[in-house]
Design a protein around this motif. Sequence first.
Motif, short mmCIF file in Angstrom:
data_model
loop_
_atom_site.label_atom_id
_atom_site.label_comp_id
_atom_site.label_asym_id
_atom_site.label_seq_id
_atom_site.Cartn_x
_atom_site.Cartn_y
_atom_site.Cartn_z
N LEU A 175 0.84 -1.19 0.00
CA LEU A 175 0.00 0.00 0.00
C LEU A 175 0.88 1.25 0.00
CD1 LEU A 175 -2.51 -1.25 2.70
CD2 LEU A 175 -2.85 -1.24 0.23
N PRO A 176 0.26 2.42 -0.19
CA PRO A 176 1.04 3.66 -0.08
C PRO A 176 1.69 3.74 1.31
CG PRO A 176 -1.13 4.11 -0.98
CD PRO A 176 -1.12 2.68 -0.57
N GLU A 177 2.78 4.46 1.40
CA GLU A 177 3.55 4.61 2.63
C GLU A 177 4.32 3.35 2.98
OE1 GLU A 177 1.11 6.05 5.83
OE2 GLU A 177 0.27 7.66 4.60
N GLY A 178 4.38 2.37 2.05
CA GLY A 178 5.20 1.20 2.26
C GLY A 178 4.62 0.10 3.11
N SER A 179 3.42 0.25 3.65
CA SER A 179 2.83 -0.81 4.46
C SER A 179 2.27 -1.91 3.55
CB SER A 179 1.73 -0.26 5.37
OG SER A 179 0.76 0.39 4.59
N THR A 180 2.14 -3.11 4.11
CA THR A 180 1.65 -4.25 3.34
C THR A 180 0.43 -4.84 4.02
OG1 THR A 180 3.89 -4.76 2.59
CG2 THR A 180 2.27 -6.52 2.43
N GLY A 181 -0.57 -5.23 3.22
CA GLY A 181 -1.78 -5.86 3.72
C GLY A 181 -2.02 -7.17 2.99
N LEU A 182 -2.95 -7.94 3.53
CA LEU A 182 -3.27 -9.24 2.94
C LEU A 182 -4.71 -9.23 2.41
CD1 LEU A 182 -2.65 -12.31 2.49
CD2 LEU A 182 -3.71 -12.68 4.71
N VAL A 183 -4.86 -9.66 1.16
CA VAL A 183 -6.18 -9.91 0.58
C VAL A 183 -6.39 -11.41 0.68
CG1 VAL A 183 -7.62 -9.80 -1.47
CG2 VAL A 183 -5.96 -8.00 -1.03
N HIS A 184 -7.31 -11.83 1.55
CA HIS A 184 -7.60 -13.26 1.69
C HIS A 184 -8.21 -13.76 0.39
CE1 HIS A 184 -9.63 -16.94 3.11
NE2 HIS A 184 -8.56 -17.02 3.91
N ILE A 185 -7.99 -15.03 0.08
CA ILE A 185 -8.47 -15.62 -1.17
C ILE A 185 -9.98 -15.45 -1.34
CG2 ILE A 185 -8.75 -17.96 -0.24
CD1 ILE A 185 -7.60 -18.96 -2.97
N SER A 186 -10.72 -15.43 -0.24
CA SER A 186 -12.17 -15.26 -0.32
C SER A 186 -12.57 -13.83 -0.66
CB SER A 186 -12.83 -15.68 0.99
OG SER A 186 -12.42 -14.82 2.04
N GLU A 187 -11.63 -12.89 -0.62
CA GLU A 187 -11.92 -11.49 -0.90
C GLU A 187 -11.36 -11.03 -2.25
OE1 GLU A 187 -13.83 -9.40 0.81
OE2 GLU A 187 -14.26 -10.91 2.33
N VAL A 188 -10.95 -11.99 -3.09
CA VAL A 188 -10.35 -11.64 -4.38
C VAL A 188 -11.43 -11.37 -5.43
CG1 VAL A 188 -8.94 -12.52 -6.30
CG2 VAL A 188 -8.18 -12.80 -3.94
N ALA A 189 -12.46 -12.22 -5.50
CA ALA A 189 -13.47 -12.09 -6.54
C ALA A 189 -14.83 -12.50 -6.00
CB ALA A 189 -13.10 -12.96 -7.74
N ASP A 190 -15.88 -12.12 -6.74
CA ASP A 190 -17.24 -12.44 -6.35
C ASP A 190 -17.55 -13.92 -6.56
OD1 ASP A 190 -18.04 -9.92 -5.47
OD2 ASP A 190 -18.42 -9.27 -7.52
N THR A 191 -16.75 -14.60 -7.37
CA THR A 191 -16.96 -16.02 -7.62
C THR A 191 -15.99 -16.83 -6.76
OG1 THR A 191 -15.36 -15.99 -9.43
CG2 THR A 191 -17.67 -15.60 -10.00
N TYR A 192 -16.18 -18.16 -6.75
CA TYR A 192 -15.30 -19.04 -6.00
C TYR A 192 -13.91 -19.03 -6.63
CZ TYR A 192 -13.22 -23.26 -4.09
OH TYR A 192 -12.37 -24.14 -3.48
N VAL A 193 -12.90 -18.84 -5.82
CA VAL A 193 -11.51 -18.79 -6.29
C VAL A 193 -10.80 -20.05 -5.81
CG1 VAL A 193 -9.33 -17.54 -6.25
CG2 VAL A 193 -11.50 -16.28 -6.21
N LYS A 194 -10.53 -20.95 -6.75
CA LYS A 194 -9.80 -22.17 -6.40
C LYS A 194 -8.30 -21.90 -6.46
CE LYS A 194 -9.46 -27.07 -7.42
NZ LYS A 194 -10.00 -28.18 -8.20
N ASP A 195 -7.86 -21.22 -7.52
CA ASP A 195 -6.45 -20.89 -7.69
C ASP A 195 -6.32 -19.39 -7.86
OD1 ASP A 195 -3.75 -20.80 -8.22
OD2 ASP A 195 -3.90 -21.74 -10.20
N ILE A 196 -5.71 -18.74 -6.89
CA ILE A 196 -5.59 -17.28 -6.90
C ILE A 196 -4.77 -16.79 -8.08
CG2 ILE A 196 -3.56 -17.14 -5.43
CD1 ILE A 196 -4.98 -14.78 -4.02
#
Length: 135
Positions: free
Chosen positions: A25-46
């Motif tokens: 993210l801006p300012e150099g910090s890092t966050g995590l996007v969980h696999i369930s928060e990537v897309a509106d559909t089921y994500v088997k392989d990110i």
Amino acid sequence: MSIEVGSKLQGKVTGITNFGAFVELPEGSTGLVHISEVADTYVKDINEFLKVGDQVEVKVMNVEKDGKIGLSIKKAKDRPAKNSGRPRQGKNHDRNSQENFEQKMARFLKDSEDRLASLKRNTESKRGGRGARRG
């Protein structure tokens, strides 16, 4: 600019794991996007949705006391408001989705019956019970 819950930010994917993607993210910090928060559909392989180096828009979901930042890509997208949570009924219901459901149900039932028959065949032959062949 501090990172606040609910804010939308641009970030760069810096790493991908089997459970999510790390986004710088801006300012150099890092966050995590969980696999369930990537897309509106089921994500088997990110990896089908993201690659290292991709620029993504994320929404900050939570910031933990230990500095961990939870992010969401699917909630960062602007979508039209949903209709009061009631399912569609009557003529407006899409006929293709009904057919797709029927096809899915038929396939599920066939697979289920095949698996059950296979399981039954294997367990009966191991126990020497009904239907076991001796030779």
